[in-house]
Design an enzyme around this catalytic site. Structure first.
Site, PDB file in Angstrom:
ATOM      1  N   GLN A  57       7.066   8.932   7.598  1.00 19.07           N
ATOM      2  CA  GLN A  57       7.151   9.355   6.210  1.00 19.07           C
ATOM      3  C   GLN A  57       8.524   9.971   5.952  1.00 19.07           C
ATOM      4  O   GLN A  57       8.961  10.851   6.696  1.00 19.07           O
ATOM      5  CB  GLN A  57       6.055  10.374   5.895  1.00 19.07           C
ATOM      6  CG  GLN A  57       4.637   9.808   5.977  1.00 19.07           C
ATOM      7  CD  GLN A  57       4.308   8.890   4.807  1.00 19.07           C
ATOM      8  OE1 GLN A  57       4.956   8.920   3.770  1.00 19.07           O
ATOM      9  NE2 GLN A  57       3.282   8.070   4.977  1.00 19.07           N
ATOM     10  N   TYR A  85      -3.961   0.105   9.156  1.00 23.10           N
ATOM     11  CA  TYR A  85      -2.515   0.395   9.050  1.00 23.10           C
ATOM     12  C   TYR A  85      -2.234   1.852   9.422  1.00 23.10           C
ATOM     13  O   TYR A  85      -1.558   2.568   8.700  1.00 23.10           O
ATOM     14  CB  TYR A  85      -1.988   0.138   7.634  1.00 23.10           C
ATOM     15  CG  TYR A  85      -2.426  -1.139   6.969  1.00 23.10           C
ATOM     16  CD1 TYR A  85      -1.756  -2.334   7.207  1.00 23.10           C
ATOM     17  CD2 TYR A  85      -3.492  -1.156   6.079  1.00 23.10           C
ATOM     18  CE1 TYR A  85      -2.142  -3.506   6.583  1.00 23.10           C
ATOM     19  CE2 TYR A  85      -3.891  -2.324   5.454  1.00 23.10           C
ATOM     20  CZ  TYR A  85      -3.217  -3.495   5.709  1.00 23.10           C
ATOM     21  OH  TYR A  85      -3.608  -4.665   5.088  1.00 23.10           O
ATOM     22  N   ASN A 105      -0.559   9.246  11.498  1.00 22.55           N
ATOM     23  CA  ASN A 105      -0.178  10.299  10.568  1.00 22.55           C
ATOM     24  C   ASN A 105      -1.397  10.888   9.857  1.00 22.55           C
ATOM     25  O   ASN A 105      -1.649  12.096   9.921  1.00 22.55           O
ATOM     26  CB  ASN A 105       0.827   9.738   9.550  1.00 22.55           C
ATOM     27  CG  ASN A 105       1.348  10.786   8.585  1.00 22.55           C
ATOM     28  OD1 ASN A 105       1.781  11.844   8.998  1.00 22.55           O
ATOM     29  ND2 ASN A 105       1.304  10.489   7.301  1.00 22.55           N
ATOM     30  N   GLU A 162      -3.932  -0.606  14.251  1.00 22.13           N
ATOM     31  CA  GLU A 162      -2.482  -0.772  14.027  1.00 22.13           C
ATOM     32  C   GLU A 162      -2.014  -1.927  14.899  1.00 22.13           C
ATOM     33  O   GLU A 162      -2.501  -2.102  16.020  1.00 22.13           O
ATOM     34  CB  GLU A 162      -1.721   0.512  14.405  1.00 22.13           C
ATOM     35  CG  GLU A 162      -0.214   0.415  14.403  1.00 22.13           C
ATOM     36  CD  GLU A 162       0.372  -0.016  13.077  1.00 22.13           C
ATOM     37  OE1 GLU A 162       1.248  -0.900  13.085  1.00 22.13           O
ATOM     38  OE2 GLU A 162      -0.045   0.542  12.033  1.00 22.13           O
ATOM     39  N   ASP A 221      -3.381   2.570   4.014  1.00 26.53           N
ATOM     40  CA  ASP A 221      -2.032   2.956   3.601  1.00 26.53           C
ATOM     41  C   ASP A 221      -1.153   1.734   3.831  1.00 26.53           C
ATOM     42  O   ASP A 221      -0.351   1.695   4.766  1.00 26.53           O
ATOM     43  CB  ASP A 221      -1.547   4.160   4.418  1.00 26.53           C
ATOM     44  CG  ASP A 221      -0.181   4.668   3.974  1.00 26.53           C
ATOM     45  OD1 ASP A 221       0.338   4.169   2.953  1.00 26.53           O
ATOM     46  OD2 ASP A 221       0.381   5.542   4.647  1.00 26.53           O
ATOM     47  N   CYS A 268       2.402   3.036  -1.728  1.00 33.17           N
ATOM     48  CA  CYS A 268       3.810   3.257  -2.028  1.00 33.17           C
ATOM     49  C   CYS A 268       4.291   2.331  -3.134  1.00 33.17           C
ATOM     50  O   CYS A 268       5.490   2.295  -3.442  1.00 33.17           O
ATOM     51  CB  CYS A 268       4.660   3.074  -0.770  1.00 33.17           C
ATOM     52  SG  CYS A 268       4.540   1.422  -0.041  1.00 33.17           S
ATOM     53  N   GLU A 317       4.651   7.673  -4.715  1.00 36.47           N
ATOM     54  CA  GLU A 317       3.508   7.405  -3.843  1.00 36.47           C
ATOM     55  C   GLU A 317       2.263   7.853  -4.595  1.00 36.47           C
ATOM     56  O   GLU A 317       2.262   8.903  -5.242  1.00 36.47           O
ATOM     57  CB  GLU A 317       3.643   8.188  -2.540  1.00 36.47           C
ATOM     58  CG  GLU A 317       2.770   7.678  -1.421  1.00 36.47           C
ATOM     59  CD  GLU A 317       3.554   6.893  -0.372  1.00 36.47           C
ATOM     60  OE1 GLU A 317       2.943   6.526   0.634  1.00 36.47           O
ATOM     61  OE2 GLU A 317       4.747   6.643  -0.572  1.00 36.47           O
TER      62      GLU A 317
END
Length: 364
Positions: A186, A214, A219, A235, A297, A322, A356
């Site tokens: 980020q 994802y 995070n 992931e 995300d 995003c 975002e």
């Protein structure tokens, strides 16, 4: 890179305009009260990439005119980047200018910093890097006392380490994150903390198990695990999977499994369409999970049609985006089965039109 004009006196006005734009863009939906999370007005960006320009004996960073890679101007200050980057970025050029071995064919410098003060600098070259370069780079590292990496085509030379350890205070708890150079993190640390706290808040009563697609380096995973019985996070990038495993151990999270799978593969495994050796090796029995919530995300392209269908199977959806355009398109499908309960705006990218967004939906 093209940099925004950082003018703190205009920040509030610009953010208000961005909020109004989002409200208008999503007016077709029944919106809950919009939650707004601000950025620091300066020194907010933790990572940055700068092109390096050579002119005689001079060496300097350049910024390009938006949409025109041939028009550039010299960069003298950069108030948008974090304090650790600001303290070093121009001193680095002073060191490199008289050093022919380190400056020759250098075309870019990448910075990765953390809220906890760590810094990694990557030097990118249009030339092979040899032992002579490495010995000179060791002196550079010793001079600044930070981590350096050299990159050229098919070559990566790591002086000490290629990752930083971030420490974030999230809702009164310190979370530790391994952040690897040249992988996604980020960019705005202060806003990232607010995103994690918001996601924690919206899912605090969800119960059951969580699946996260994802997940990157975990995070959101590390922050949300406490709200669920068990968590499966997927992931595809190997570097991010390894970082996520490190973060699980560093944060002493014992209810999370990271699977190296795409969202499509996970959907196939969940439906029993295919068997995956990776699941057996991880000792994961998906049939034993009670998934109440999904967190996505995705990249700027948003969710493809098949993933939208998969996400709609869960009672609760946390969607961090995003790209408001692809979020808007995905919500046209998701709001057929789910109700928008929360809508948040996170100003990750001050002084630009980018935002975002975070939405929380529950099944109708």
């Amino acid at each position: 890179m093209a940099l925004p004009v950082v003018d703190p006196s205009q920040y509030d006005v610009q953010l208000s305009e961005k909020k109004a734009t989002i409200e208008q863009q999503f007016a077709e939906f029944t919106l809950p009260p919009m939650e707004l999370f601000e950025s620091e007005k300066t020194a907010y960006r933790l990572r940055a990439e700068f092109r390096v320009w050579h002119e005689g004996d001079d060496l300097y960073y350049v910024m390009f005119k938006p949409g025109d890679k041939h028009q550039h101007s010299r960069l003298e200050t950069c108030p948008m980047v974090s304090e650790p980057i600001q303290q070093v970025m121009f001193k680095l050029l002073d060191y490199l200018r008289p050093n022919e071995l380190l400056r020759r064919r250098l075309f870019q410098v990448d910075f990765l910093s953390t809220l906890s003060g760590e810094l990694i600098i990557s030097l990118l070259y249009h030339k092979p890097l040899d032992e002579a370069w490495t010995e000179e780079a060791k002196k550079l590292k010793e001079h600044f006392g930070i981590h350096f990496i050299g990159r050229s085509r098919k070559t990566k030379i790591v002086l000490d380490q290629d990752f930083a350890i971030e420490k974030m205070q999230v809702a009164g708890r310190e979370l530790v994150y391994k952040q690897v150079e040249n992988s996604f993190t980020q960019p705005n640390g202060g806003v990232c903390v607010q995103m994690l706290e918001w996601a924690q808040n919206v899912t605090q009563d969800a119960g059951g198990d969580l699946v996260e697609l994802y997940c990157g380096n975990g995070n959101f995973t590390m922050a949300l695990a406490q709200n669920f019985d068990r968590v499966i996070a997927t992931e595809i990038a190997k570097v991010s999977v390894n970082a996520a495993q490190y973060n699980i151990e560093a944060n002493q999270v014992n209810n999370v499994k990271i699977l190296r799978m795409s969202s499509e593969e996970f959907s196939q495994a969940l439906q029993g369409v295919r068997e995956f050796r990776r699941l057996k090796q991880s000792e994961v029995d998906l049939s034993s999970y009670n998934f109440s919530t999904v967190l996505v995300d995705p990249p700027r392209s948003g969710l493809d049609d098949e993933t939208v269908k998969q996400v709609a199977e869960y009672d609760n959806i946390v969607y961090v985006s995003c790209n408001p355009e692809t979020l808007q398109e995905n919500l046209k499908s998701l709001t057929q089965t789910h109700t928008l309960q929360r809508f948040a705006i996170f100003d990750q990218f001050p002084y630009t039109h980018h935002l975002e967004c975070g939405v929380y939906l529950t099944r109708k």
